[in-house]
Design an enzyme around this catalytic site. Structure first.
Site, short mmCIF file in Angstrom:
data_model
loop_
_atom_site.label_atom_id
_atom_site.label_comp_id
_atom_site.label_asym_id
_atom_site.label_seq_id
_atom_site.Cartn_x
_atom_site.Cartn_y
_atom_site.Cartn_z
N LYS B 106 1.58 -19.02 -29.07
CA LYS B 106 1.25 -18.14 -29.52
C LYS B 106 -0.43 -17.75 -29.98
O LYS B 106 -1.02 -17.08 -29.64
CB LYS B 106 2.28 -18.64 -31.06
CG LYS B 106 0.65 -19.66 -31.48
CD LYS B 106 1.09 -19.84 -33.11
CE LYS B 106 0.45 -21.27 -33.19
NZ LYS B 106 0.72 -22.44 -31.88
N ASP B 202 -3.10 -20.47 -37.63
CA ASP B 202 -1.53 -20.62 -36.89
C ASP B 202 -0.63 -19.30 -37.47
O ASP B 202 -0.28 -18.58 -36.70
CB ASP B 202 -1.60 -22.32 -37.38
CG ASP B 202 0.49 -22.38 -35.94
OD1 ASP B 202 0.06 -22.29 -35.25
OD2 ASP B 202 1.17 -22.46 -36.50
N LYS B 206 1.05 -15.77 -35.45
CA LYS B 206 2.04 -15.65 -35.59
C LYS B 206 2.95 -14.18 -36.48
O LYS B 206 3.94 -13.10 -35.93
CB LYS B 206 3.51 -16.84 -36.06
CG LYS B 206 3.18 -18.12 -34.96
CD LYS B 206 3.37 -19.45 -35.71
CE LYS B 206 3.47 -20.73 -34.63
NZ LYS B 206 3.43 -21.83 -36.05
#
Lengths: 431, 431
Positions: B106, B202, B206
């Site tokens: 990702k 993080d 996404k």
């Protein structure tokens, strides 16, 4: 590559209307995604002259199926009119005429699905039926594509919105089954004849379709054990809650050692289980995959627009395949022989509720029966019963086979101290 | 049609090991589904001699990337080694050499995704990255296929397992952030340097990937507003619970009138909201589609086997495309210009917690400020504060713009009766 794909729509009820609405409202996006136009050429209806909620050229309407399935220009038939025996020949003819099929008809697919799938394969046609299970949830595609590399071990589904609505109201508002059913009928959440829903048949058809895809077998409706919700009482719900459970109508499909078990029955789930929290008319399918572990798909199980969304998504897939010239490849062959578990091979926990004499020796008599069948308990609750000198006893077993349960129940019935066996249910969703 | 497809695997950590394990264990089923074999020809690793959990021919291993991306026989590169700047050239070269790409990365996709997607399109290659968002949940495929005909209006996601684990433990076990973080690190649920997780980066990566697919724009990491969980206190959690809310780190992506808002921040959800019940390291994405209404996808967000399941599902899709000769068609073009909402256009409810003098006139001073900014309240709770003659006041607003909130907070800060503004959070999931 074709720059226009032509559709025949069979049925203009709530779902058919939703399909037209999406195709009209999302014209630009759909064209952009597919690189081609979609034209609805004919719509099959019962009655030509009737007021409709949507605008379209009146000459699209016809009452003659042949004008759709016999039209060479039509590439795809969308079937959202329902019915089984009257509808099958129409789809059979469409496939023989090399038309791809999108259907929302679970009843038809549960009964004639394998024949239609084989016919589609033989004619290099697509047949997609995402909308037939759990309306707006893309669950079939998730099973065939997203989880394609995994080995599904078990599925638990709330796949009937009517019964979930009824059980939610019985639980949250402490109402009796009949009261809520009446209310649901008034609100349009339940049919005037609710038998297929409350008896579990509707859910059973969907579970058979899900099980076929997940286990690659040919599981028929007859292979599904079905118990509906009609005999669940307010007391069952209250006793379940006291032990930390919620009662849901759960479809279970599981495989072990090549043998499957598919059932639809009222089931107690721990109250913090994700499925226990699926309320009202919502649907959800919980999947245990060997590799992925636990996943859940949640959404509306019915309704005009959610169901139409699934139909149009299927349509887009078929259009893509037409443009690429690869239709008829998505077929999932039943790869394994269907082998059903015997009762002695079906393991789960059970909730058993009974009324017994409130006297010395009762509990010993009960435990003698269970012990001799090798059944032990995780939870026991005893309260004064409704009769004089009676006790109401609720027990939750550890994991036992269905055969052990049935043997125990038969022997309990013979015990003098047991006044009556009130109810018993599967317990699932906990180790 | 090819009857064997050849793979180069970059990375043999937990995910790479899972991929090999699935390919070995499910060999028969995969072959049956695809009608062809999958062969792993080379595996790129850092260290050749190291004990591994799985069996394979040792000559598969190499430390030279060129042996994979330069090998004419290799059709597909699976990249599960991580890293951004070191990894990009490898994938760039693979695409130029007409190799299809499956990646779980990702970080790389959030930074270089658009370049890679364009390069893939130009070379008629597939590039799939399902595993990069919410590990085992087939969410990207659901957005591009299952919900393809719908118009997504809003997504709310719990897409970081570490922070969800920490918040779950803080809530259920009444532990302080630092205590739980330490425990999570000991258990391997949190990294030694947890910054990217607990700081929200993080999750932001996404959400950018999800938003791009859902809204067909090119939204960068810089377009995402990010607040982590490091300053959430036990008191915030308790006050939220008193008003019926659970605090979760929620990624929100919404579109209105062509303008989007993407953020990751601690958010209060009603305690019976489906996302509020997603516990521990589980992930879930809640989607509001114009037609479908509310759907939710729930599952493991990380882990060797769940992530590997998504990688192998992507692999199977790419293999099908190879056999049909249709790779490079799944690309989603950014169709719309990226337009971000201003603060005055971002509407939600807010939870505001502050400490004030416990004296006559305090409440009037507070309400004056809010009233003049046109802010009204749905819930107010006042309790004795920690200081002498102080009160702790918690309020939940009706829907207001972020600009209204910021204006109000600035003016509150100037009030003499306000000792300190303790915290404020988004409130979502209720009307």
């Amino acid at each position: 590559m074709k720059d226009k794909v032509t559709i025949g729509l069979c049925g203009l009820g709530t779902v058919g209307t939703g399909v037209i609405r999406i195709l009209q409202n999302h014209q630009e996006e759909i064209k952009h995604k597919l690189g081609c136009e979609i034209e609805v050429k004919k719509i099959l209806v019962h009655t030509l002259n009737k007021s409709r909620e949507i605008d379209f050229a009146p000459e699209l309407l016809t009452t003659e199926a042949e004008e759709l399935v016999g039209d060479k220009d039509i590439d795809i038939i969308i079937e959202v009119m329902g019915g089984i025996e009257g509808t099958y020949p129409l789809l059979e003819k469409a496939l023989k005429n090399k038309k791809h099929i999108i259907t929302a008809n679970k009843d038809l697919m549960a009964v004639h699905g394998q024949k239609l799938l084989q016919l589609a394969k033989a004619n290099h046609c697509d047949i997609f039926y995402e909308a037939s299970v759990a309306g707006g949830i893309p669950i079939l595609r998730s099973l065939t594509d997203g989880l394609a590399s995994d080995r599904i071990q078990k599925m638990m589904g709330i796949v009937n919105g009517t019964t979930n609505y009824i059980l939610t109201k019985m639980t949250d508002d402490q109402l009796a089954y009949e009261t809520v059913l009446k209310e649901a009928q008034d609100l349009g959440y339940a049919e005037a004849d609710p038998t297929a829903d409350v008896g579990g048949l509707d859910a059973a058809r969907k579970m058979a379709l899900l099980a076929n895809l997940a286990f690659k077998m040919n599981i028929n409706l007859n292979d599904v054990e079905v118990t509906g919700i009609t005999s669940i009482s307010q007391e069952d719900i209250v006793f379940a809650a006291r032990l930390g459970y919620t009662i849901k109508l759960i479809g279970v499909a599981s495989v072990f050692d090549g043998k499957v078990e598919v059932s639809v029955e009222p089931t107690l789930l721990p109250e913090d289980h994700p499925l226990a929290l699926v309320k009202n008319e919502y649907n959800a399918v919980y999947i245990y995959g060997e590799a992925v572990g636990e996943t859940m798909f949640y959404g509306p199980g019915a309704g005009s627009m959610p169901t139409a969304t699934s139909v149009v998504s299927d349509l887009m897939e078929a259009v893509k395949n037409i443009r690429l010239g690869i239709n008829g490849n998505s077929y999932v062959t039943p790869q394994f022989e269907t082998r059903l578990k015997e009762n002695a091979e079906k393991y789960t926990r059970y909730f058993v509720r009974l009324e017994a004499d409130d006297e010395a020796g009762t509990f010993q008599a009960l435990t003698n029966v269970f012990t001799s069948e090798n059944v032990s308990f995780a939870k026991i609750l005893q309260l004064p019963g409704s009769g004089k000198n009676t006790a109401e006893i609720v027990m939750v077993t550890h994991k036992i086979s269905k055969q052990q349960l049935l043997n125990s129940l038969e022997r309990l019935d013979d015990l003098a101290v047991v006044k009556r066996l009130i109810s018993y249910y599967r317990v699932d969703g906990e180790e």
